[in-house]
Scaffold this motif. Structure first.
Motif, PDB file in Angstrom:
ATOM      1  N   LEU A 130      53.022  47.112 -63.907  1.00 33.42           N
ATOM      2  CA  LEU A 130      54.392  46.722 -64.246  1.00 33.42           C
ATOM      3  C   LEU A 130      55.432  47.720 -63.755  1.00 33.42           C
ATOM      4  N   LYS A 133      57.046  48.471 -57.657  1.00 33.51           N
ATOM      5  CA  LYS A 133      58.136  47.657 -57.121  1.00 33.51           C
ATOM      6  C   LYS A 133      57.684  46.268 -56.670  1.00 33.51           C
ATOM      7  N   LYS A 139      57.407  44.135 -59.708  1.00 33.63           N
ATOM      8  CA  LYS A 139      58.737  43.844 -60.243  1.00 33.63           C
ATOM      9  C   LYS A 139      59.429  42.755 -59.423  1.00 33.63           C
ATOM     10  N   HIS A 188      60.612  39.154 -60.652  1.00 35.21           N
ATOM     11  CA  HIS A 188      62.025  38.829 -60.471  1.00 35.21           C
ATOM     12  C   HIS A 188      62.200  37.473 -59.787  1.00 35.21           C
ATOM     13  N   LYS A 197      64.219  42.596 -62.032  1.00 34.30           N
ATOM     14  CA  LYS A 197      63.474  43.683 -61.387  1.00 34.30           C
ATOM     15  C   LYS A 197      63.901  45.068 -61.854  1.00 34.30           C
ATOM     16  N   HIS A 198      65.078  45.168 -62.456  1.00 36.61           N
ATOM     17  CA  HIS A 198      65.564  46.469 -62.921  1.00 36.61           C
ATOM     18  C   HIS A 198      65.034  46.832 -64.314  1.00 36.61           C
ATOM     19  N   THR A 218      62.792  47.905 -67.321  1.00 39.12           N
ATOM     20  CA  THR A 218      61.593  48.698 -67.590  1.00 39.12           C
ATOM     21  C   THR A 218      60.847  48.086 -68.762  1.00 39.12           C
TER      22      THR A 218
END
Length: 417
Positions: A125, A128, A131, A135, A142-143, A145
């Motif tokens: 997780l 990138k 993510k 996304h 995607k930003h 956490t």
């Protein structure tokens, strides 16, 4: 018959008491950053009168509502504005929950699977490529956490390490630990057991506890939320029958959902349970203030702590219990942050369409924390913790964990022997 149902709902949420002063809109964190959102007065009481006559007046923009309840705190006439909006979403939305919504909402299923391979899940997780897939395919921003998963569930730890030790006590409470403690951060549950045992109380876990359902309600799965809520109420009734003094929690949102939204949104009868269900800080504070227990703290403990008031803590009016307990710790310097929404609202801030709005809502809070520059931040809400830790450089610690860290266990045990 339909008219009687409508009148019941109007009375239930004090709809007719709205005097159109719009103070709720002034205090709404979404209205402050999102011009497309009509605001709580218009989205709630105003349009509910029309929706009750024609469901076509429902607008999917109501999904922008955080359900933070700050509109209800601000309302001078006690109108349950947030409940009116959530009820409209439950009754009139024709949107079918997506795979993303179902995954975010089913915390027990996802948590159980993730803890089995926690290191792999946590590592993946954070990548990138993962993510970007979430996304573009799932609609998880995607930003964002993700909170880490634990390799061992709290329930597993309790059965192996703590259950037998509880038999030595004559007084008991039941603990609703919730998904966060069970799958993400068992240490908070361990800290609560440590404190309660030192105060002379044994801890029971609820039989067949389910997620409180707040994420299910928010993601359009209210029928499943009701089933789980009924199961939780039955488990709590059994605890009361077994003479446990209270059912305690460590999450403000779980507590608020089960005490208030079960009745108002899911039509679950919880009147026989509600008074016994409370945050652990409220239970401890009442014991201390009534002279039933005494707490002793380490002389070497020193920490500068900024306290963030979670929205549902504000709505319940229970901030005082957590903050007054923290003030009892001699070496703790407590700074009260201005009460404002952090913007995450559970699963809300994970969604791609909400992420930017979520961060804008919390921006002034993050700035305030950075200016105060504490050793850590404290709050009673786990999703506020995720938002603040992601958006600032500061660690966030639940008040229970701070008390456990500062507690002189042996001295406290002697005081309560």
């Amino acid at each position: 018959m339909q008219a009687r149902i409508q009148l019941k709902n109007i009375s239930q949420h004090e709809l007719e008491q709205c005097m159109k002063c719009s103070i709720c809109t002034v205090y709404c964190p979404v209205s402050a950053v999102e011009p497309k959102y009509p605001g709580p007065k218009h989205a709630g009481p105003d349009l509910m009168r029309y929706r009750m006559k024609d469901a076509d007046f429902f607008n999917e923009n109501l999904k922008m509502c955080l359900n933070c309840k700050r509109c209800e705190v601000a309302c001078p006439n006690g109108v349950k504005i947030g409940d009116i909006i959530q009820e409209a979403r439950i009754k009139y939305s024709t949107h079918s929950p997506s795979l993303r919504d179902r995954m975010l909402a089913n915390t027990d299923f996802v948590g159980t699977m993730a803890t089995m391979v926690a290191p792999v899940v946590n590592f993946s997780l954070g990548l990138k490529p993962a993510k970007m897939v979430l996304h573009s395919v799932m609609g998880v921003d995607k930003h964002r956490t993700f909170p880490a998963y634990s390799s061992q569930k709290f329930e597993t730890w309790f059965k192996k390490e703590a259950a037998d030790k509880q038999k030595a006590f004559s007084k008991f409470v039941s603990y609703f630990h919730g998904c966060y403690v069970n799958y993400n951060y068992p240490q908070l549950g361990k800290d609560l057991v440590k404190i309660l045992n030192a105060c002379g109380y044994g801890v029971h876990l609820l039989e067949k506890e389910k997620c409180c359902g707040v994420a299910l309600i928010a993601n359009g799965l209210s029928k499943q939320a009701k089933r789980q809520g009924e199961a939780n109420m039955n488990a709590m009734r059994q605890s009361i029958k077994n003479n446990d003094e209270a059912i305690v929690t460590t999450s403000s949102t779980c507590t608020f959902t089960m005490r208030d939204e079960y009745k108002h949104l899911l039509e679950i009868d919880n009147e026989d349970v509600r008074s016994s269900l409370m945050l652990a800080t409220r239970f401890l504070y009442n014991l201390v203030s009534n002279g039933k227990i005494r707490l002793s703290f380490r002389k070497d403990f020193q920490k500068r702590v900024a306290y963030h008031t979670a929205c549902h803590m504000e709505r319940m009016g229970w901030v005082i219990y957590s903050t007054e307990l923290l003030k009892m710790i001699p070496g703790l310097d407590l700074i009260m942050l201005e009460s404002q929404c952090c913007g995450i609202a559970g699963t809300y801030g994970f969604k791609k369409e909400n992420y930017e709005r979520s961060q804008k809502i919390g921006e002034s809070l993050f700035d305030n924390i950075n200016k105060v520059a504490p050793d850590c931040v404290s709050t009673d809400c786990e999703t506020c913790k995720w938002q603040i830790e992601m958006s600032t450089q500061y660690k966030v610690i639940n008040p229970i964990s701070l008390i456990a860290e500062a507690l002189d266990v042996e001295a406290t045990q002697q005081l309560n022997a």
